[in-house]
Design a protein around this motif. Structure first.
Motif, PDB file in Angstrom:
ATOM      1  N   GLU A   1      30.788  20.543  36.442  1.00  0.00           N
ATOM      2  CA  GLU A   1      31.175  19.907  37.706  1.00  0.00           C
ATOM      3  C   GLU A   1      32.679  19.692  37.819  1.00  0.00           C
ATOM      4  OE1 GLU A   1      28.929  16.290  37.956  1.00  0.00           O
ATOM      5  OE2 GLU A   1      27.016  17.339  37.905  1.00  0.00           O
ATOM      6  N   GLU A   2      33.426  20.169  36.831  1.00  0.00           N
ATOM      7  CA  GLU A   2      34.864  19.913  36.787  1.00  0.00           C
ATOM      8  C   GLU A   2      35.626  20.571  37.931  1.00  0.00           C
ATOM      9  OE1 GLU A   2      36.270  17.799  34.518  1.00  0.00           O
ATOM     10  OE2 GLU A   2      34.162  17.465  34.045  1.00  0.00           O
ATOM     11  N   ASP A   3      35.320  21.787  38.220  1.00  0.00           N
ATOM     12  CA  ASP A   3      36.104  22.562  39.161  1.00  0.00           C
ATOM     13  C   ASP A   3      35.249  23.749  39.598  1.00  0.00           C
ATOM     14  OD1 ASP A   3      38.291  23.220  40.685  1.00  0.00           O
ATOM     15  OD2 ASP A   3      39.643  23.539  39.017  1.00  0.00           O
ATOM     16  N   VAL A   4      35.893  24.803  40.010  1.00  0.00           N
ATOM     17  CA  VAL A   4      35.165  26.006  40.395  1.00  0.00           C
ATOM     18  C   VAL A   4      35.214  27.036  39.276  1.00  0.00           C
ATOM     19  CG1 VAL A   4      35.485  25.689  42.875  1.00  0.00           C
ATOM     20  CG2 VAL A   4      37.224  26.911  41.559  1.00  0.00           C
ATOM     21  N   ALA A   5      34.271  27.944  39.300  1.00  0.00           N
ATOM     22  CA  ALA A   5      34.223  29.031  38.326  1.00  0.00           C
ATOM     23  C   ALA A   5      34.791  30.301  38.964  1.00  0.00           C
ATOM     24  CB  ALA A   5      32.792  29.266  37.867  1.00  0.00           C
TER      25      ALA A   5
ATOM     26  N   LEU B   1      33.591  44.904  31.381  1.00  0.00           N
ATOM     27  CA  LEU B   1      33.113  44.309  32.625  1.00  0.00           C
ATOM     28  C   LEU B   1      34.232  43.634  33.420  1.00  0.00           C
ATOM     29  CD1 LEU B   1      29.684  42.835  31.442  1.00  0.00           C
ATOM     30  CD2 LEU B   1      30.086  44.908  32.789  1.00  0.00           C
ATOM     31  N   GLY B   2      35.457  43.670  32.901  1.00  0.00           N
ATOM     32  CA  GLY B   2      36.595  43.168  33.659  1.00  0.00           C
ATOM     33  C   GLY B   2      36.910  41.700  33.488  1.00  0.00           C
ATOM     34  N   PHE B   3      36.338  41.037  32.493  1.00  0.00           N
ATOM     35  CA  PHE B   3      36.697  39.643  32.249  1.00  0.00           C
ATOM     36  C   PHE B   3      38.147  39.581  31.792  1.00  0.00           C
ATOM     37  CE2 PHE B   3      32.111  39.474  32.057  1.00  0.00           C
ATOM     38  CZ  PHE B   3      31.835  38.297  32.714  1.00  0.00           C
ATOM     39  N   GLU B   4      38.836  38.507  32.191  1.00  0.00           N
ATOM     40  CA  GLU B   4      40.261  38.380  31.910  1.00  0.00           C
ATOM     41  C   GLU B   4      40.575  37.020  31.315  1.00  0.00           C
ATOM     42  OE1 GLU B   4      42.225  38.966  35.635  1.00  0.00           O
ATOM     43  OE2 GLU B   4      41.427  40.987  35.896  1.00  0.00           O
ATOM     44  N   ALA B   5      41.703  36.966  30.604  1.00  0.00           N
ATOM     45  CA  ALA B   5      42.164  35.718  29.991  1.00  0.00           C
ATOM     46  C   ALA B   5      42.304  34.630  31.048  1.00  0.00           C
ATOM     47  CB  ALA B   5      43.498  35.940  29.285  1.00  0.00           C
ATOM     48  N   GLY B   6      41.865  33.430  30.689  1.00  0.00           N
ATOM     49  CA  GLY B   6      42.017  32.270  31.557  1.00  0.00           C
ATOM     50  C   GLY B   6      40.886  32.042  32.536  1.00  0.00           C
ATOM     51  N   GLN B   7      39.996  33.001  32.699  1.00  0.00           N
ATOM     52  CA  GLN B   7      38.907  32.817  33.649  1.00  0.00           C
ATOM     53  C   GLN B   7      37.919  31.753  33.163  1.00  0.00           C
ATOM     54  OE1 GLN B   7      37.396  36.891  33.996  1.00  0.00           O
ATOM     55  NE2 GLN B   7      38.112  36.937  36.120  1.00  0.00           N
ATOM     56  N   VAL B   8      37.387  30.996  34.129  1.00  0.00           N
ATOM     57  CA  VAL B   8      36.291  30.068  33.859  1.00  0.00           C
ATOM     58  C   VAL B   8      35.012  30.804  34.237  1.00  0.00           C
ATOM     59  CG1 VAL B   8      35.199  27.892  34.515  1.00  0.00           C
ATOM     60  CG2 VAL B   8      37.692  28.025  34.279  1.00  0.00           C
ATOM     61  N   VAL B   9      34.103  30.925  33.264  1.00  0.00           N
ATOM     62  CA  VAL B   9      32.857  31.651  33.477  1.00  0.00           C
ATOM     63  C   VAL B   9      31.694  30.673  33.346  1.00  0.00           C
ATOM     64  CG1 VAL B   9      31.381  33.544  32.694  1.00  0.00           C
ATOM     65  CG2 VAL B   9      33.881  33.762  32.544  1.00  0.00           C
ATOM     66  N   GLN B  10      30.943  30.537  34.439  1.00  0.00           N
ATOM     67  CA  GLN B  10      29.750  29.692  34.419  1.00  0.00           C
ATOM     68  C   GLN B  10      28.547  30.575  34.129  1.00  0.00           C
ATOM     69  OE1 GLN B  10      28.412  27.853  38.122  1.00  0.00           O
ATOM     70  NE2 GLN B  10      27.748  26.074  36.961  1.00  0.00           N
TER      71      GLN B  10
ATOM     72  N   THR C   1      27.382  28.138  44.421  1.00  0.00           N
ATOM     73  CA  THR C   1      27.827  26.763  44.681  1.00  0.00           C
ATOM     74  C   THR C   1      29.131  26.408  43.992  1.00  0.00           C
ATOM     75  OG1 THR C   1      26.424  25.873  42.924  1.00  0.00           O
ATOM     76  CG2 THR C   1      25.505  25.906  45.152  1.00  0.00           C
ATOM     77  N   THR C   2      29.401  26.943  42.807  1.00  0.00           N
ATOM     78  CA  THR C   2      30.662  26.618  42.127  1.00  0.00           C
ATOM     79  C   THR C   2      31.636  27.786  42.103  1.00  0.00           C
ATOM     80  OG1 THR C   2      29.746  27.239  39.980  1.00  0.00           O
ATOM     81  CG2 THR C   2      29.617  24.897  40.600  1.00  0.00           C
ATOM     82  N   LEU C   3      31.279  28.895  42.709  1.00  0.00           N
ATOM     83  CA  LEU C   3      32.121  30.092  42.670  1.00  0.00           C
ATOM     84  C   LEU C   3      33.343  29.936  43.571  1.00  0.00           C
ATOM     85  CD1 LEU C   3      32.068  32.907  41.318  1.00  0.00           C
ATOM     86  CD2 LEU C   3      31.036  33.761  43.422  1.00  0.00           C
ATOM     87  N   THR C   4      34.507  30.203  43.015  1.00  0.00           N
ATOM     88  CA  THR C   4      35.745  30.132  43.781  1.00  0.00           C
ATOM     89  C   THR C   4      35.798  31.238  44.831  1.00  0.00           C
ATOM     90  OG1 THR C   4      38.150  30.013  43.596  1.00  0.00           O
ATOM     91  CG2 THR C   4      37.064  31.595  42.175  1.00  0.00           C
ATOM     92  N   ASP C   5      36.546  31.020  45.903  1.00  0.00           N
ATOM     93  CA  ASP C   5      36.774  32.087  46.871  1.00  0.00           C
ATOM     94  C   ASP C   5      37.403  33.256  46.126  1.00  0.00           C
ATOM     95  OD1 ASP C   5      35.808  30.653  49.006  1.00  0.00           O
ATOM     96  OD2 ASP C   5      37.773  29.966  49.668  1.00  0.00           O
TER      97      ASP C   5
END
Length: 147
Positions: free
Chosen positions: A57-61, A18-27, A84-88
């Protein structure tokens, strides 16, 4: 690792497929006892991060993993909440039960809900034996006007 070995790992690991990568924040939203635990564990393994929940609530996902069933309410509302928390430049993986499973969501419903929520479908995939995945992104024209 060879290209063949990389390809074999992608086929075996649903998160890599599905294309998940190292370091990603996943909500993760819509968690319930019917979710696919193997997929959740594979995502944590690939990203190197535990999945965060709706209270994050720490940052964006970078990616929102939205488990959604027909009885979960309004899909448009759930998609808007997921933004609401999704990064650009981030995206949503909408996971819905496959045909014939409890909570099945008709693809036409996704096709109607996505643009109403300001999203476009880019990819559909078989996430697991019980769940289908639809990748949703904000259209480039909408993203360029943000912030």
């Amino acid at each position: 690792m060879s290209a063949t070995a990389d390809h074999a790992e992608e086929k075996a690991n649903p998160a890599a497929r599905l294309g998940f990568e190292a370091g990603q924040v996943v909500q993760e939203l819509g968690y319930d006892d019917d979710v696919d635990e193997e997929l959740r564990e594979a995502i944590a393994e690939v990203t190197g991060n535990e999945l965060v929940d709706e209270d994050y609530e720490e940052d964006v996902a970078d990616v929102v993993l939205l488990w959604f069933r027909d009885e979960d309410g309004d899909l448009v509302d759930s998609l808007v909440d997921a933004l609401t928390t999704l990064t650009d430049g981030g995206h949503i993986w909408l996971l819905t039960p496959k045909t014939g499973r409890d909570g099945y969501v008709d693809p036409a419903d996704i096709g109607e809900a996505a643009p109403t929520a300001g999203l476009a479908r880019t990819t559909s995939a078989n996430a697991t034996k019980d769940w289908s995945a639809t990748r949703l992104v904000a259209p480039k024209t909408a993203r360029s006007g943000k912030r």
